[in-house]
Design a protein around this motif. Structure first.
Motif, PDB file in Angstrom:
ATOM      1  N   GLN A 105      -4.466   3.372   6.247  1.00  0.00           N
ATOM      2  CA  GLN A 105      -3.128   3.111   5.736  1.00  0.00           C
ATOM      3  C   GLN A 105      -3.165   2.280   4.451  1.00  0.00           C
ATOM      4  O   GLN A 105      -4.108   1.535   4.193  1.00  0.00           O
ATOM      5  CB  GLN A 105      -2.287   2.394   6.797  1.00  0.00           C
ATOM      6  N   SER A 106      -2.123   2.441   3.657  1.00  0.00           N
ATOM      7  CA  SER A 106      -2.007   1.731   2.394  1.00  0.00           C
ATOM      8  C   SER A 106      -0.910   0.687   2.463  1.00  0.00           C
ATOM      9  O   SER A 106      -0.052   0.702   3.353  1.00  0.00           O
ATOM     10  CB  SER A 106      -1.713   2.713   1.251  1.00  0.00           C
ATOM     11  N   THR A 107      -0.947  -0.218   1.503  1.00  0.00           N
ATOM     12  CA  THR A 107       0.019  -1.295   1.364  1.00  0.00           C
ATOM     13  C   THR A 107       0.523  -1.295  -0.066  1.00  0.00           C
ATOM     14  O   THR A 107      -0.208  -0.915  -0.975  1.00  0.00           O
ATOM     15  CB  THR A 107      -0.665  -2.651   1.675  1.00  0.00           C
ATOM     16  N   VAL A 108       1.777  -1.690  -0.275  1.00  0.00           N
ATOM     17  CA  VAL A 108       2.277  -1.864  -1.632  1.00  0.00           C
ATOM     18  C   VAL A 108       1.911  -3.269  -2.107  1.00  0.00           C
ATOM     19  O   VAL A 108       2.247  -4.259  -1.447  1.00  0.00           O
ATOM     20  CB  VAL A 108       3.801  -1.668  -1.714  1.00  0.00           C
ATOM     21  N   VAL A 109       1.203  -3.333  -3.216  1.00  0.00           N
ATOM     22  CA  VAL A 109       0.773  -4.612  -3.779  1.00  0.00           C
ATOM     23  C   VAL A 109       1.454  -4.807  -5.126  1.00  0.00           C
ATOM     24  O   VAL A 109       1.375  -3.940  -5.993  1.00  0.00           O
ATOM     25  CB  VAL A 109      -0.764  -4.642  -3.954  1.00  0.00           C
ATOM     26  N   ILE A 110       2.138  -5.938  -5.302  1.00  0.00           N
ATOM     27  CA  ILE A 110       2.815  -6.255  -6.558  1.00  0.00           C
ATOM     28  C   ILE A 110       1.950  -7.246  -7.330  1.00  0.00           C
ATOM     29  O   ILE A 110       1.555  -8.289  -6.791  1.00  0.00           O
ATOM     30  CB  ILE A 110       4.228  -6.838  -6.312  1.00  0.00           C
ATOM     31  N   ARG A 111       1.637  -6.886  -8.568  1.00  0.00           N
ATOM     32  CA  ARG A 111       0.781  -7.715  -9.414  1.00  0.00           C
ATOM     33  C   ARG A 111       1.513  -8.099 -10.692  1.00  0.00           C
ATOM     34  O   ARG A 111       2.484  -7.449 -11.090  1.00  0.00           O
ATOM     35  CB  ARG A 111      -0.517  -6.972  -9.756  1.00  0.00           C
ATOM     36  N   HIS A 112       1.026  -9.153 -11.348  1.00  0.00           N
ATOM     37  CA  HIS A 112       1.593  -9.609 -12.615  1.00  0.00           C
ATOM     38  C   HIS A 112       0.705  -9.144 -13.758  1.00  0.00           C
ATOM     39  O   HIS A 112      -0.527  -9.159 -13.647  1.00  0.00           O
ATOM     40  CB  HIS A 112       1.712 -11.136 -12.638  1.00  0.00           C
ATOM     41  N   VAL A 113       1.326  -8.704 -14.863  1.00  0.00           N
ATOM     42  CA  VAL A 113       0.553  -8.104 -15.950  1.00  0.00           C
ATOM     43  C   VAL A 113      -0.339  -9.110 -16.678  1.00  0.00           C
ATOM     44  O   VAL A 113      -1.277  -8.722 -17.365  1.00  0.00           O
ATOM     45  CB  VAL A 113       1.488  -7.426 -16.982  1.00  0.00           C
ATOM     46  N   SER A 114      -0.057 -10.404 -16.562  1.00  0.00           N
ATOM     47  CA  SER A 114      -0.812 -11.402 -17.325  1.00  0.00           C
ATOM     48  C   SER A 114      -2.305 -11.359 -17.015  1.00  0.00           C
ATOM     49  O   SER A 114      -3.136 -11.346 -17.916  1.00  0.00           O
ATOM     50  CB  SER A 114      -0.259 -12.808 -17.071  1.00  0.00           C
ATOM     51  N   ASP A 115      -2.654 -11.315 -15.740  1.00  0.00           N
ATOM     52  CA  ASP A 115      -4.064 -11.202 -15.360  1.00  0.00           C
ATOM     53  C   ASP A 115      -4.238 -10.334 -14.113  1.00  0.00           C
ATOM     54  O   ASP A 115      -5.271 -10.378 -13.463  1.00  0.00           O
ATOM     55  CB  ASP A 115      -4.689 -12.581 -15.138  1.00  0.00           C
ATOM     56  N   ASP A 116      -3.204  -9.555 -13.795  1.00  0.00           N
ATOM     57  CA  ASP A 116      -3.236  -8.603 -12.673  1.00  0.00           C
ATOM     58  C   ASP A 116      -3.427  -9.268 -11.317  1.00  0.00           C
ATOM     59  O   ASP A 116      -3.891  -8.630 -10.373  1.00  0.00           O
ATOM     60  CB  ASP A 116      -4.325  -7.540 -12.895  1.00  0.00           C
TER      61      ASP A 116
END
Length: 254
Positions: A105-116
């Motif tokens: 199964q997968s998960t939704v991961v939210i990242r920030h563009v500054s350093d991912d």
């Protein structure tokens, strides 16, 4: 659309729906719901929270020649090795199909563009997450690990409460994270939004008990303490359900 009783179908059917729902959540987040300096990815989780979750951060830290992943992450590297392709000589004595799906199964991961680095995650509980005490332990440890690292979390549990989680998965998480006793909820399913405490702030849980036949509520997806976007669970659930084969929708709708 009201929530369906997913115990009426095989674990593989929910796995297919799980995959579609993750994609719909990722799509709506990346289609304008998230601010421009955030993005969402569907990332596969192969076990408790650890280096696999932080793959992008770990890679960048290695390229920079540093083990420091300041912010909401942790450093580490994936071990490499060989895989034995021949069938084992020991006779097969047991097989767990449900666990097979939970590992894929997968998960939704939210990242920030500054350093991912990871800001938040959206986790949908599968039947496999409750298939054994070890599986329950893994998802609880993963959630606690996220919250300790200041990573916000939305946990959606459409699997009924059972003997391994008498107060629900949230009950196990919260009792271990805070030491507080959690009473069994009045409804068997739930959606929970966790606002992770950072720099001395309090970690908060926003629990919405739900049951089969009710629509899913929108839930706050925190991007920082005190700031969130409304995650449209019912809208994305409907879209994912529409993609399920008619043969199985007839079973669930009957």
């Amino acid at each position: 659309m009201p929530i369906h009783d997913w115990t009426r179908v095989d674990a593989g059917i929910f796995h297919d729906f799980h995959h579609a729902w993750i994609e719909e959540i990722k799509r709506v987040l990346n289609s304008g719901l998230l601010p421009g300096d955030y993005y969402a990815l569907a990332e596969r989780q192969t076990g408790p929270f650890g280096p696999d979750v932080l793959a992008l951060q770990t890679t960048q830290a290695t390229e920079k020649g540093s083990d420091d992943t300041s912010g909401n992450g942790a450093s580490g590297s994936a071990a490499s090795g060989s895989v034995l392709l021949a069938a084992p000589k020991i006779q097969l004595t047991a097989e767990a199909e449900i666990d097979f799906y939970s590992r894929k199964q997968s998960t939704v991961v939210i990242r920030h563009v500054s350093d991912d680095h990871i800001i938040a995650m959206v986790e949908i509980v599968s039947r496999g997450n409750k298939s054994s005490q070890a599986a329950v332990r893994a998802i609880v440890d993963k959630a606690i690990g996220l919250l300790w690292r200041g990573i916000h979390l939305v946990l959606i549990d459409l699997q009924p409460i059972g003997p391994r989680d008498p107060a629900g998965i949230h009950g196990l998480i919260w009792s271990e994270f805070t030491g507080q006793t959690v009473t069994p909820p009045i409804k068997p399913l739930s959606a929970v939004a966790y606002e992770a405490g950072i720099a001395g702030r309090t970690t908060r849980a926003y629990l919405q008990p739900i049951t089969v036949g009710e629509p899913l509520p929108d839930m706050p997806l925190f991007l920082q303490a005190g700031a969130h976007v409304e995650l449209p669970l019912n809208k994305t659930y409907d879209r994912a359900y529409a993609a399920l084969p008619k043969r199985w929708r007839q079973v669930l709708d009957s």
